[in-house]
Motif scaffolding. Structure first.
Motif, PDB file in Angstrom:
ATOM      1  N   GLY A 143       0.758  -1.253   0.000  1.00 22.69           N
ATOM      2  CA  GLY A 143       0.000   0.000   0.000  1.00 22.69           C
ATOM      3  C   GLY A 143       0.783   1.296   0.000  1.00 22.69           C
ATOM      4  N   THR A 144       2.068   1.279   0.318  1.00 20.04           N
ATOM      5  CA  THR A 144       2.785   2.559   0.410  1.00 20.04           C
ATOM      6  C   THR A 144       3.928   2.636  -0.599  1.00 20.04           C
ATOM      7  N   GLY A 145       5.027   1.905  -0.326  1.00 15.37           N
ATOM      8  CA  GLY A 145       6.192   1.992  -1.208  1.00 15.37           C
ATOM      9  C   GLY A 145       5.863   1.493  -2.613  1.00 15.37           C
TER      10      GLY A 145
ATOM     11  N   GLY B  50       7.965  -4.322  -6.002  1.00 13.16           N
ATOM     12  CA  GLY B  50       8.051  -2.944  -5.509  1.00 13.16           C
ATOM     13  C   GLY B  50       8.723  -2.861  -4.140  1.00 13.16           C
ATOM     14  N   PRO B  51       9.101  -1.629  -3.745  1.00 11.59           N
ATOM     15  CA  PRO B  51       9.727  -1.431  -2.428  1.00 11.59           C
ATOM     16  C   PRO B  51       8.672  -1.463  -1.321  1.00 11.59           C
ATOM     17  N   SER B  52       8.131  -2.643  -1.132  1.00 15.33           N
ATOM     18  CA  SER B  52       7.085  -2.880  -0.134  1.00 15.33           C
ATOM     19  C   SER B  52       7.618  -3.836   0.914  1.00 15.33           C
ATOM     20  N   ASN B  53       6.900  -3.912   2.021  1.00 14.39           N
ATOM     21  CA  ASN B  53       7.318  -4.811   3.105  1.00 14.39           C
ATOM     22  C   ASN B  53       7.395  -6.254   2.569  1.00 14.39           C
ATOM     23  N   PRO B  54       8.594  -6.887   2.642  1.00  9.47           N
ATOM     24  CA  PRO B  54       8.727  -8.233   2.047  1.00  9.47           C
ATOM     25  C   PRO B  54       7.928  -9.304   2.778  1.00  9.47           C
TER      26      PRO B  54
ATOM     27  N   VAL C 118       4.847  -8.746   4.806  1.00  9.29           N
ATOM     28  CA  VAL C 118       3.390  -8.599   4.902  1.00  9.29           C
ATOM     29  C   VAL C 118       2.772  -7.876   3.704  1.00  9.29           C
ATOM     30  N   SER C 119       3.581  -7.506   2.712  1.00  6.99           N
ATOM     31  CA  SER C 119       3.008  -6.962   1.471  1.00  6.99           C
ATOM     32  C   SER C 119       3.360  -7.859   0.291  1.00  6.99           C
ATOM     33  N   ILE C 120       4.647  -8.143   0.089  1.00  5.30           N
ATOM     34  CA  ILE C 120       5.068  -9.001  -1.024  1.00  5.30           C
ATOM     35  C   ILE C 120       4.908 -10.484  -0.641  1.00  5.30           C
TER      36      ILE C 120
ATOM     37  N   VAL D 264      13.018  -3.923  -5.829  1.00  2.96           N
ATOM     38  CA  VAL D 264      13.502  -2.650  -5.286  1.00  2.96           C
ATOM     39  C   VAL D 264      13.473  -2.741  -3.763  1.00  2.96           C
ATOM     40  N   SER D 265      14.563  -2.367  -3.127  1.00  2.00           N
ATOM     41  CA  SER D 265      14.633  -2.487  -1.669  1.00  2.00           C
ATOM     42  C   SER D 265      13.731  -1.477  -0.960  1.00  2.00           C
ATOM     43  N   PRO D 266      12.926  -1.953   0.000  1.00  3.77           N
ATOM     44  CA  PRO D 266      12.152  -1.030   0.834  1.00  3.77           C
ATOM     45  C   PRO D 266      12.964  -0.554   2.043  1.00  3.77           C
ATOM     46  N   ILE D 267      14.159  -1.105   2.193  1.00  2.00           N
ATOM     47  CA  ILE D 267      15.007  -0.727   3.331  1.00  2.00           C
ATOM     48  C   ILE D 267      16.117   0.170   2.805  1.00  2.00           C
TER      49      ILE D 267
ATOM     50  N   ALA E  49      13.429   1.054   7.588  1.00  2.00           N
ATOM     51  CA  ALA E  49      12.218   1.172   6.770  1.00  2.00           C
ATOM     52  C   ALA E  49      11.829   2.642   6.760  1.00  2.00           C
ATOM     53  N   LEU E  50      11.398   3.146   5.622  1.00  4.54           N
ATOM     54  CA  LEU E  50      10.978   4.548   5.563  1.00  4.54           C
ATOM     55  C   LEU E  50       9.660   4.739   6.295  1.00  4.54           C
ATOM     56  N   LYS E  51       8.915   3.655   6.404  1.00  3.84           N
ATOM     57  CA  LYS E  51       7.620   3.708   7.083  1.00  3.84           C
ATOM     58  C   LYS E  51       7.302   2.281   7.496  1.00  3.84           C
TER      59      LYS E  51
ATOM     60  N   PRO F   7      18.987   6.465  -6.511  1.00  4.95           N
ATOM     61  CA  PRO F   7      18.077   7.082  -5.525  1.00  4.95           C
ATOM     62  C   PRO F   7      16.731   6.355  -5.551  1.00  4.95           C
ATOM     63  N   THR F   8      16.269   5.890  -4.412  1.00  3.16           N
ATOM     64  CA  THR F   8      14.973   5.173  -4.389  1.00  3.16           C
ATOM     65  C   THR F   8      13.948   5.841  -3.484  1.00  3.16           C
ATOM     66  N   VAL F   9      14.335   6.906  -2.801  1.00  2.00           N
ATOM     67  CA  VAL F   9      13.385   7.535  -1.868  1.00  2.00           C
ATOM     68  C   VAL F   9      12.452   8.447  -2.669  1.00  2.00           C
ATOM     69  N   MET F  10      11.154   8.103  -2.659  1.00  3.44           N
ATOM     70  CA  MET F  10      10.177   8.801  -3.502  1.00  3.44           C
ATOM     71  C   MET F  10       9.403   9.813  -2.672  1.00  3.44           C
ATOM     72  N   ARG F  11       9.870  11.065  -2.701  1.00  6.41           N
ATOM     73  CA  ARG F  11       9.184  12.099  -1.917  1.00  6.41           C
ATOM     74  C   ARG F  11       8.025  12.686  -2.707  1.00  6.41           C
TER      75      ARG F  11
HETATM   76  P1  GDP Z   1       1.916  -0.860   3.431  1.00  8.25           P
HETATM   77  O1  GDP Z   1       0.844  -1.754   2.925  1.00  8.25           O
HETATM   78  O2  GDP Z   1       1.468   0.556   3.673  1.00  8.25           O
HETATM   79  O3  GDP Z   1       2.749  -1.415   4.533  1.00  8.25           O
HETATM   80  O4  GDP Z   1       2.835  -0.666   2.149  1.00  8.25           O
HETATM   81  P2  GDP Z   1       4.180  -1.213   1.581  1.00  8.25           P
HETATM   82  O5  GDP Z   1       4.565  -2.521   2.122  1.00  8.25           O
HETATM   83  O6  GDP Z   1       4.077  -1.038   0.094  1.00  8.25           O
HETATM   84  O7  GDP Z   1       5.145  -0.083   2.082  1.00  8.25           O
HETATM   85  C1  GDP Z   1       5.918  -0.136   3.242  1.00  8.25           C
HETATM   86  C2  GDP Z   1       7.366  -0.240   2.878  1.00  8.25           C
HETATM   87  O8  GDP Z   1       7.648   0.688   1.833  1.00  8.25           O
HETATM   88  C3  GDP Z   1       8.297   0.109   4.006  1.00  8.25           C
HETATM   89  O9  GDP Z   1       9.183  -0.967   4.206  1.00  8.25           O
HETATM   90  C4  GDP Z   1       9.033   1.348   3.522  1.00  8.25           C
HETATM   91  O10 GDP Z   1      10.390   1.374   3.930  1.00  8.25           O
HETATM   92  C5  GDP Z   1       8.915   1.257   2.040  1.00  8.25           C
HETATM   93  N1  GDP Z   1       8.903   2.544   1.384  1.00  8.25           N
HETATM   94  C6  GDP Z   1       7.980   3.512   1.542  1.00  8.25           C
HETATM   95  N2  GDP Z   1       8.285   4.566   0.777  1.00  8.25           N
HETATM   96  C7  GDP Z   1       9.432   4.252   0.096  1.00  8.25           C
HETATM   97  C8  GDP Z   1      10.253   4.950  -0.841  1.00  8.25           C
HETATM   98  O11 GDP Z   1       9.989   6.089  -1.224  1.00  8.25           O
HETATM   99  N3  GDP Z   1      11.369   4.300  -1.305  1.00  8.25           N
HETATM  100  C9  GDP Z   1      11.708   3.038  -0.890  1.00  8.25           C
HETATM  101  N4  GDP Z   1      12.809   2.469  -1.383  1.00  8.25           N
HETATM  102  N5  GDP Z   1      10.940   2.356   0.003  1.00  8.25           N
HETATM  103  C10 GDP Z   1       9.824   2.956   0.488  1.00  8.25           C
END
Ligand code: GDP
Length: 317
Positions: A9-11, A192-196, A198-200, A223-226, A231-233, A287-291
């Protein structure tokens, strides 16, 4: 070019938006996690699909990262007066999404069809596919016992330590034909850079998805979410540690070894590249941080570009 992106849902959703913003002719399909789905106020809530609908539909509350911008809480307050639990905030417009989805499901439509109709109504050109139409729920074994995903994530603010992850329904749930087709016909598959975990993880645990990915002739990139060990979130870094992995991008790369041919590290983690390559993957630091939108589009463009660069094996041509 056909791109199939696995996302939470986020990354993952931010990267989906990046692909949608590309000028290049990319036909994007997002395979979305449904392990977070749950029933609330008698309605079917799909938080990751909603994040995709709201982000790609231009409705998301960017500050919070969830829900609809400018939404109000009249229904939420009234439901609380009726004694309904209030820990999961549902805005008034957001509630309409849950009502509409639930109506379509009750009338016998699949979650795939309900999502497609709702995406079209919101003017979204990207195909959003639930990873399965079957009942499938992520549960967490924690130091407070077994918790439903949203109990852990929202009600308990990800505070309990996670010791194991269980996918309820994994015995019977199957990917839809559309998911299998999106994987088989892709030119590029992106994790995607999602939690490996509970998301992927829940997507990969739907029986048949992993085999379909392995059988696909498409280039495969994760793509690394770390980033720099954090973790960014959310709790991905803490989950890596509590589940016995190294809490770094390398720890994530180890989880995807054998599944992807290329691993995208944040530029802050460029020093891990040689250890990632030792796992049999090509490492790309960028660069992977998506502001904002520019970062999202730039990352998507770099990933497409990487596909044409030489790599270590046929999993990422
Ligand atoms: P959730 O369902 O909201 O938990 O969504 P995800 O699993 O898709 O997103 C959470 C993960 O996304 C976390 O591990 C974050 O570190 C990662 N994340 C969020 N924003 C970014 C970003 O801009 N860049 C990268 N590389 N990782 C991100």
């Amino acid at each position: 070019m056909r791109v199939t992106l696995l996302a939470g849902g986020t990354g993952g959703t931010k990267l989906a938006h990046g692909f949608a913003l590309l000028d290049a002719p990319v036909e994007l399909t997002v395979v979305a996690n449904v392990g977070d789905d749950f029933e609330l106020h008698g309605l079917h809530v799909s938080p990751d699909i909603d994040a995709l609908l709201y982000t790609l539909g231009g409705l998301i509350d960017v500050e919070r990262g969830w829900g609809i911008r400018g939404d109000t809480l009249s229904a939420h307050a009234m439901l609380e007066r009726y004694g309904e639990p209030g820990w999961f905030t549902v805005g008034d417009a957001d509630l309409a999404t849950h009502v509409e989805r639930s109506r379509r499901l009750r009338e016998g439509h699949t979650l795939t069809d309900a999502t497609a109709a709702m995406a079209t109504a919101l003017g979204i050109g990207v195909r959003i596919l639930p990873s399965t139409d079957d009942r499938y729920r992520t549960q967490l074994d924690t130091d407070e016992g077994r918790l439903e995903f949203q109990e852990y994530f929202v009600r308990r603010h990800q505070e309990p330590e996670v010791r194991a992850i269980v996918f309820e329904g994994a015995e019977t749930a199957r990917p839809s034909a559309a998911v299998l087709e999106a994987i088989a016909s892709a030119d590029l598959i992106v994790i995607g850079p999602s939690n490996p975990f509970v998301s992927i993880g829940p997507i990969l645990h739907v029986r048949g998805v992993r085999a379909a990915l392995e059988a696909s002739p498409a280039g495969r990139i994760a793509v690394s979410p770390i980033v720099a060990g954090r973790a960014l979130k959310g709790p991905a870094d803490r989950m890596l540690a509590s589940l016995g992995h190294e809490p770094s991008a390398l720890g994530v790369a180890r989880m995807y070894a054998g599944l992807v041919g290329r691993f995208v590290l944040d530029e802050a983690d460029a020093s891990l590249a040689s250890e990632v390559e030792a796992l049999g993957m090509t490492a790309s630091a960028m660069p992977t941080v998506m502001r904002g939108d520019g970062d999202r589009r730039a990352l998507a463009a770099r990933i497409v570009q990487e596909l044409s660069a030489p790599s270590r094996d046929r999993r990422d041509r």
